[in-house]
Scaffold this motif. Sequence first.
Motif, PDB file in Angstrom:
ATOM      1  N   ALA A  10       0.832  -1.198   0.000  1.00  0.00           N
ATOM      2  CA  ALA A  10       0.000   0.000   0.000  1.00  0.00           C
ATOM      3  C   ALA A  10       0.870   1.253   0.000  1.00  0.00           C
ATOM      4  CB  ALA A  10      -0.906  -0.008   1.225  1.00  0.00           C
ATOM      5  N   LYS A  11       0.197   2.421  -0.121  1.00  0.00           N
ATOM      6  CA  LYS A  11       0.936   3.680  -0.111  1.00  0.00           C
ATOM      7  C   LYS A  11       0.897   4.346   1.254  1.00  0.00           C
ATOM      8  CE  LYS A  11       0.383   4.778  -4.978  1.00  0.00           C
ATOM      9  NZ  LYS A  11      -0.492   5.423  -5.963  1.00  0.00           N
ATOM     10  N   ARG A  12      -0.078   3.912   2.053  1.00  0.00           N
ATOM     11  CA  ARG A  12      -0.212   4.535   3.374  1.00  0.00           C
ATOM     12  C   ARG A  12      -0.690   3.441   4.319  1.00  0.00           C
ATOM     13  NH1 ARG A  12      -5.140   8.750   4.293  1.00  0.00           N
ATOM     14  NH2 ARG A  12      -5.215   8.661   6.573  1.00  0.00           N
ATOM     15  N   THR A  13      -0.206   3.439   5.550  1.00  0.00           N
ATOM     16  CA  THR A  13      -0.663   2.432   6.516  1.00  0.00           C
ATOM     17  C   THR A  13      -1.191   3.116   7.764  1.00  0.00           C
ATOM     18  OG1 THR A  13       1.608   2.221   7.291  1.00  0.00           O
ATOM     19  CG2 THR A  13       0.788   0.474   5.850  1.00  0.00           C
ATOM     20  N   ILE A  14      -2.279   2.571   8.253  1.00  0.00           N
ATOM     21  CA  ILE A  14      -2.813   3.010   9.543  1.00  0.00           C
ATOM     22  C   ILE A  14      -2.656   1.828  10.483  1.00  0.00           C
ATOM     23  CG2 ILE A  14      -4.916   3.649  10.788  1.00  0.00           C
ATOM     24  CD1 ILE A  14      -5.864   5.049   8.225  1.00  0.00           C
ATOM     25  N   HIS A  15      -1.901   2.016  11.550  1.00  0.00           N
ATOM     26  CA  HIS A  15      -1.695   0.957  12.531  1.00  0.00           C
ATOM     27  C   HIS A  15      -2.714   1.065  13.645  1.00  0.00           C
ATOM     28  CE1 HIS A  15       2.159  -1.241  11.726  1.00  0.00           C
ATOM     29  NE2 HIS A  15       2.207  -0.295  10.793  1.00  0.00           N
ATOM     30  N   LEU A  16      -3.393  -0.037  13.931  1.00  0.00           N
ATOM     31  CA  LEU A  16      -4.321  -0.065  15.065  1.00  0.00           C
ATOM     32  C   LEU A  16      -3.729  -0.943  16.151  1.00  0.00           C
ATOM     33  CD1 LEU A  16      -7.911  -0.618  13.581  1.00  0.00           C
ATOM     34  CD2 LEU A  16      -6.857   1.535  14.286  1.00  0.00           C
ATOM     35  N   PHE A  17      -3.951  -0.546  17.395  1.00  0.00           N
ATOM     36  CA  PHE A  17      -3.581  -1.408  18.517  1.00  0.00           C
ATOM     37  C   PHE A  17      -4.586  -1.168  19.630  1.00  0.00           C
ATOM     38  CE2 PHE A  17      -1.175  -2.898  22.183  1.00  0.00           C
ATOM     39  CZ  PHE A  17      -0.684  -4.094  21.689  1.00  0.00           C
ATOM     40  N   ASP A  18      -5.211  -2.253  20.079  1.00  0.00           N
ATOM     41  CA  ASP A  18      -6.239  -2.150  21.122  1.00  0.00           C
ATOM     42  C   ASP A  18      -7.298  -1.100  20.785  1.00  0.00           C
ATOM     43  OD1 ASP A  18      -5.244  -4.171  22.556  1.00  0.00           O
ATOM     44  OD2 ASP A  18      -4.305  -2.933  24.124  1.00  0.00           O
ATOM     45  N   GLY A  19      -7.673  -1.028  19.521  1.00  0.00           N
ATOM     46  CA  GLY A  19      -8.764  -0.137  19.128  1.00  0.00           C
ATOM     47  C   GLY A  19      -8.363   1.314  18.929  1.00  0.00           C
ATOM     48  N   ARG A  20      -7.074   1.614  19.040  1.00  0.00           N
ATOM     49  CA  ARG A  20      -6.631   3.002  18.827  1.00  0.00           C
ATOM     50  C   ARG A  20      -5.697   3.067  17.622  1.00  0.00           C
ATOM     51  NH1 ARG A  20      -7.717   5.931  23.505  1.00  0.00           N
ATOM     52  NH2 ARG A  20      -7.890   4.622  25.358  1.00  0.00           N
ATOM     53  N   VAL A  21      -5.708   4.220  16.989  1.00  0.00           N
ATOM     54  CA  VAL A  21      -4.743   4.436  15.909  1.00  0.00           C
ATOM     55  C   VAL A  21      -3.402   4.777  16.560  1.00  0.00           C
ATOM     56  CG1 VAL A  21      -4.108   5.870  13.934  1.00  0.00           C
ATOM     57  CG2 VAL A  21      -6.509   5.258  14.325  1.00  0.00           C
ATOM     58  N   VAL A  22      -2.379   3.954  16.303  1.00  0.00           N
ATOM     59  CA  VAL A  22      -1.076   4.249  16.908  1.00  0.00           C
ATOM     60  C   VAL A  22      -0.142   4.918  15.903  1.00  0.00           C
ATOM     61  CG1 VAL A  22      -1.160   2.547  18.746  1.00  0.00           C
ATOM     62  CG2 VAL A  22      -0.308   1.867  16.500  1.00  0.00           C
ATOM     63  N   SER A  23      -0.399   4.721  14.600  1.00  0.00           N
ATOM     64  CA  SER A  23       0.383   5.468  13.610  1.00  0.00           C
ATOM     65  C   SER A  23      -0.401   5.556  12.317  1.00  0.00           C
ATOM     66  CB  SER A  23       1.746   4.804  13.366  1.00  0.00           C
ATOM     67  OG  SER A  23       1.577   3.646  12.567  1.00  0.00           O
TER      68      SER A  23
END
Lengths: 414, 238
Positions: free
Chosen positions: B210-223
């Motif tokens: 992909a060109k962009r990543t959204i990291h989730l952890f425990d239901g929150r966006v971490v990056s």
Amino acid sequence: MNFRYTFKTSFTSLIANKSRSALTILGIVIGITAIMVIVSVGNGAESLILGEISGMGAQSIVIRPGKQPKGPSDMAGTLYSDSLKPRDVAALKKKSNVPYLVNVAPAVIVPGSVSYGGETYIPMIFGWTANMMSEMLNLYPAEGINFGENAIRDKASVAVIGSKVKKELFGGSSALGKKIKIKNKKFRVIGVYPPRGQVAFFNVDEVVIVPYTTAMTYLLGISHYNEIIVRAKNPEVVARTVNDIEATIRETHGITDPADDDFFVVTQKGMVNQIKNIMGVLTAFLSAVVAISLVVGGIGVMNIMLVSVTERTREIGLRKAIGATDGDILRQFLVESVILTALGGIIGIALGTVFSLLTSFILTHYLDLNWSFSFPFLAVVLGIAVSAFVGLIFGIYPARQAAKKNPIEALRYE
Amino acid sequence: MALIEVKNLEKIYGDGDVTTPALRDISFNIESGEFIAVMGPSGSGKSTLLHILGFLDRQTSGVYRFGGKTIDDYSKDEIAHVRNKKMGFVFQAFNLLPRATVLENVKLPLVYSGIKQAEWDAMATDVIKSVGLLKRIKHEPSQLSGGERQKVAIARALVNNPNVIFLDEPTGNLDSKSGRTVMEIIQELSEEEKRTIILITHEESTAEYAKRTIHLFDGRVVSDEKVKYQRAARDFVK
């Protein structure tokens, strides 16, 4: 979602589970088969009975002693009642009493056998007038003649016999002029009727007709009649004539309240109505039984449709995820159950037709009845409509269960 | 206006005393034509997020706008129509109809689209050709490999020509080679057809396509960041 596609999809999924689909609709098949057979055989029986009744002719009116039978046990009362006597016949013959009467003839039934030489046969022996028999059934002796008024007045010992009686007693040789024995009294055969078979509830070929006066005096020793048969001028005046007859006999018997009648009058039309009533009640009763079987069949369909909905949870989830509305899913499963039951209906109609044909074949060839098979178009239309309706009603619950499914959970379902 | 707007999104499962938060205070925007990977370990809430983005589920609080509209702007049937016309879904387990051919499977969304039946075959054949399965068009899923099945699912997602394609672990059930051929198609959709792609995965290596990543952890966006070195499933990707 278009209908043709829905139909095709549903059909495909039913074909995929052939044996299950077949077992599911068995109840419907049996129910519709039963409807077909009941209606077809019912129609056949009705037309058979109505055919017999029409044999007595629309102008004939039969007066019987006793009360109108309400059930089989009343029949005996009719046979043993002695309320109809010669004075009734005399009164009926008066033009002023019954203006449209053209002919009247009393009848008595003689139980017993008839013999000639070494041969004995048990026919139906009537003390009657031979002319009335010929007039009513349009049946005239093939050999010899009918006995006339003189024979009745003189209590002559003469008889006219049916073709089968002649064959049993005389075989190939002529019967005319021969003396047959009834209750040790000799009767000279003066006429033989041609073969005709079953008409108006008796087999013409098996009758022996003797003058009623002779039968009453020498064979029975009674002075009352078992029946009085009247011929009206034409079918249009039958109702009026029945009224005249009732009024005349009430007067003769001194009856004022019709509830006290010690006689009753039977006409072709009355009998037809009575038979139609009986057949109607019978058909309604049997239909109720069949309706129960269809409900049971419908529950079976509902059961299997519920299983099918559960099995196809993932499919439902997928369809919803890619854009199927609740209505689309509902229609899909509803169409499926309607196709299922309508198919059951069609198979039932086919089977019902086969069974009805088989029944009519057996009745015609083995019981020698004048049975006619009629294809009950009404039952066919009704059968398909009812079976499709059953599918609709019993398909609603499973289809709603399918439509209600949450797509996320449905997709996760293993 | 962004195609997808997510603001302070919350999703809490259960009610009363026992509640499990699945998503907490999530906000991001996605523009038309972006290729985004939503990353995170299992239980991080990425599937829940995908369901909300796909109008398959409803958030507990916060705002989600798709093309400027929220789920509450539509009736139930209209939502089904939006899913049908504007979104394409590809699932980890393929979710093909087992007794239907490739063609019939791909046609399925058209059934609910209001498009005339006469056009279905041509439309479906077109997308099947574009994923390279024309010679398998009469086959049933049981006769196909895993990679081929997922390509059928992608063709099905494309047949109504949607703006957005949601992919939920599309390579999760595939070996690495089949996974790569599937990603090849997905990258093509992004590069050549400029479709918006939202890919859910727990694999770092898949997210790198992909060109962009959204990291989730425990239901929150971490990056939420641009991919520095985008992997190319095929050489043409710049």
